[in-house]
Write an enzyme that holds these catalytic residues in place. Structure first.
Site, PDB file in Angstrom:
ATOM      1  N   SER A 122      -9.981  -1.381   6.881  1.00 38.30           N
ATOM      2  CA  SER A 122      -9.400  -1.036   5.572  1.00 38.30           C
ATOM      3  C   SER A 122      -8.655  -2.158   4.870  1.00 38.30           C
ATOM      4  CB  SER A 122      -8.463   0.156   5.721  1.00 38.30           C
ATOM      5  OG  SER A 122      -9.186   1.352   5.687  1.00 38.30           O
ATOM      6  N   SER A 165      -9.833   1.247   2.844  1.00 37.32           N
ATOM      7  CA  SER A 165      -9.008   2.082   1.999  1.00 37.32           C
ATOM      8  C   SER A 165      -7.926   1.328   1.227  1.00 37.32           C
ATOM      9  CB  SER A 165      -8.320   3.145   2.859  1.00 37.32           C
ATOM     10  OG  SER A 165      -7.460   2.525   3.801  1.00 37.32           O
ATOM     11  N   LYS A 177       0.850  -1.183   0.000  1.00 43.42           N
ATOM     12  CA  LYS A 177       0.000   0.000   0.000  1.00 43.42           C
ATOM     13  C   LYS A 177       0.894   1.244   0.000  1.00 43.42           C
ATOM     14  CE  LYS A 177      -4.053   1.694   2.611  1.00 43.42           C
ATOM     15  NZ  LYS A 177      -4.904   1.415   3.788  1.00 43.42           N
TER      16      LYS A 177
END
Lengths: 92, 469
Positions: free
Chosen positions: B176, B152, B77
């Site tokens: 997330s 996310s 990420k």
């Protein structure tokens, strides 16, 4: 929550907002607060909040060797640089 | 080689049987990124040094490296630091930021020879449940590109689900990792708080954040977690007392039916979950209906504590030391302009909300009260764990929703995390596993939360659950 409240919060948070955004955020934050207000329904004993599994983690305050290459990498991230210094606007 | 059908476990065997090299494997993933990313927008950048990394892994394999992650392509990420590589946290304010050190999880992955292939798109500073809030565009769900991948860590989940890598790292502050994993039909795991080092993760809500794996199977996720987890002195909240934890098998599963069978839940999500529970019953798990009236307040607590932590964390992005700087007449002007331009709409909204709940006159009513309710929720879990070993719910009350569907109504967007947030509030380990699809072909997830420290038992459960499906 009105436009004026948002203005003063935005000022505290150092964020410039447009007039349109101020109105939109007042509405949005009002809606979020209406939702989070639910926590008032929960009866809790007023005490010091418990902390997690780990707390009061300390280490000796000793200087650490850091090589010039590493320092250079950090300095390369300065938005503006003069020699070895970070350049910024004066406070006063 | 079909990456979509390949697990880390299998690839790791193949690499050792010399069926292909790490270089071939990584090249195939890069090919998939080239082909699919235009449409899905999951990847922000393939790291320029992936070839050197893969060749290094092939050397390590020749020298009989026995770690299952050696040579395996991993996507990270965009909020996890990798020395010398860009990390923008999905934000314009960090668009050109180059990491000056590596996160502990990255150091650990490199040590075993994993290839850090690319960085994945995400909601700006991990704020969002749909990956629509990235400064670098919306990520699409590979099962239906008109829908969101969840968030996310949407880019991480999509990269695994569409064959761009074999495993990915995400971060989980309120779901997330787990919610996008469920929307994309893969597995997502969040460890007990403190079990995975946060050193080098760009912080959102420090008391809630954990880095964790996304993979195709629970076994793969566990392989990654085993590598990245453990004590780290660089993270002051890292847990070290592992000898105090006694592993206990998950046999009794509590289901808070009253909290699940509510208006907001999608009919097919509920049916799918009920089927999942029936299968577990057949498999010999004891299913116990439980009441958790305080758990439902987790989301409200979350939307006080998280913005409060966000507003303080993000104060460091002010145009002074790194990241974007816009010129102004004076320093105050530089701050306000830079933060207005550099932060997206959701980020600014949360910073302002956080400033509000921490401000004089509201602190007690919101922040302090939320801390007390957080304790009460933790206590409720502790009491429930005297009766059951784990708590099961669907991962999200809804399947992947349409792009734009919830963006005008923040509260309805936030509600898609209602079942995942409690694990962050109470610091507990939790997993989302694939539980089949709805009539429209959208994946659904089964979610399990266990006692603090029972991370391995959660994986054991998930592996059994997968066998059921």
């Amino acid at each position: 929550m009105n436009k004026k409240d948002i203005e003063s919060l935005a000022n505290l948070a150092r964020i410039r907002l447009t007039e349109e955004e101020k109105e939109k955020y007042a509405k949005d934050i009002e809606a979020v607060l209406a939702y989070v207000d639910k926590i008032k329904e929960v009866a809790v004993e007023d005490k010091n909040s418990d902390i997690g599994a780990v707390f009061n983690v300390f280490r000796d305050d000793t200087p650490r060797e850091i090589n010039t290459e590493e320092v250079e990498k950090i300095k390369n991230q300065f938005p503006e640089r003069e020699g070895d210094f970070l350049k910024a606007k004066s406070i006063l | 080689m079909n990456i979509l059908e390949l697990t880390i476990k299998k690839a790791s065997e193949d690499l050792r049987n010399k069926k292909y090299t790490s270089f071939d494997l990584c090249a195939e993933c890069v090919k998939n990124i080239d082909e699919k990313n235009k449409e899905l927008n999951a990847i922000l950048e393939v790291f320029p040094d992936w070839k050197e990394q893969a060749l290094r892994a092939d050397d390590m394999l020749k020298n009989r490296n026995d770690n299952p992650l050696c040579g395996i392509p991993i996507v990270i990420k965009d909020n996890i630091l990798f020395l010398g590589h860009k990390a923008s946290a999905g934000s314009k304010i960090l668009e050109n930021y180059v990491a000056t050190y590596s996160a502990t999880v990255i150091q650990k992955l490199i040590e075993v020879g994993a290839v850090i292939l690319a960085r994945a798109n995400m909601d700006e500073f991990a704020m969002g449940s749909s990956t629509e809030n990235s400064a670098f565009g919306v990520v699409k769900n590979p099962f239906d590109i008109s829908r969101v991948p969840g968030g996310s860590s949407g880019g991480s989940a999509v990269s695994v689900a569409s064959g761009m890598c074999l495993g990915a790292l995400g971060t989980d502050t309120g779901g997330s990792i787990r919610q996008p994993a469920s929307f994309c039909g893969v597995v997502g795991f969040k460890s007990s708080y403190g079990f995975t080092s946060r050193y080098g993760a760009i912080a959102m809500g420090n008391s809630l954040d954990q880095i964790g794996p996304i993979a195709k199977t629970a076994e793969d996720a566990q392989i990654i977690q085993n590598c990245i987890g453990g004590f780290d002195s660089s993270d002051a909240t890292s847990f070290s007392n592992f000898e105090k934890i006694k592993k206990s098998e998950i046999k009794k599963i509590g289901v808070p039916w009253n909290e699940i069978r509510k208006d907001g839940i999608d009919k097919q999500v509920l049916e799918n979950f009920e089927e999942g529970i029936q299968k577990l019953e057949k498999k010999g798990f004891e299913i116990i209906p439980i009441e958790m009236p305080k758990m439902v307040y987790s989301l409200a607590v979350y939307y006080i504590l998280m913005p409060a932590e966000v507003s303080t964390n993000l104060s460091r992005f002010d145009g002074v030391r790194y990241g974007m700087r816009l010129e102004g007449e004076n320093l105050f002007d530089v701050y306000t302009k830079t933060r207005a331009e550099g932060f997206g709409s959701e980020t600014r909204r949360r910073v302002i909300l956080g400033t509000y709940v921490l401000s004089h006159g509201y602190f007690d009513a919101y922040y302090r009260k939320a801390l007390l309710v957080r304790d009460a929720i933790g206590e409720e879990f502790n009491n429930i764990f005297k009766k059951v070993d784990a708590v099961a719910t669907p991962t999200s009350p809804v399947p992947a929703f349409k792009i734009g569907e919830k963006s005008s109504d923040p509260v309805s967007m936030y509600l898609s995390d209602i079942f995942t947030v409690p694990a962050n509030i109470a610091g507990l380990p939790a997993i989302s596993v694939f539980c089949g699809k709805n009539d429209e072909g959208l994946p659904l997830g089964f979610h399990l939360t266990a006692k603090f420290g029972q991370d391995d038992s959660v994986f054991d459960f998930a592996k059994k659950f997968e066998k059921e499906n």
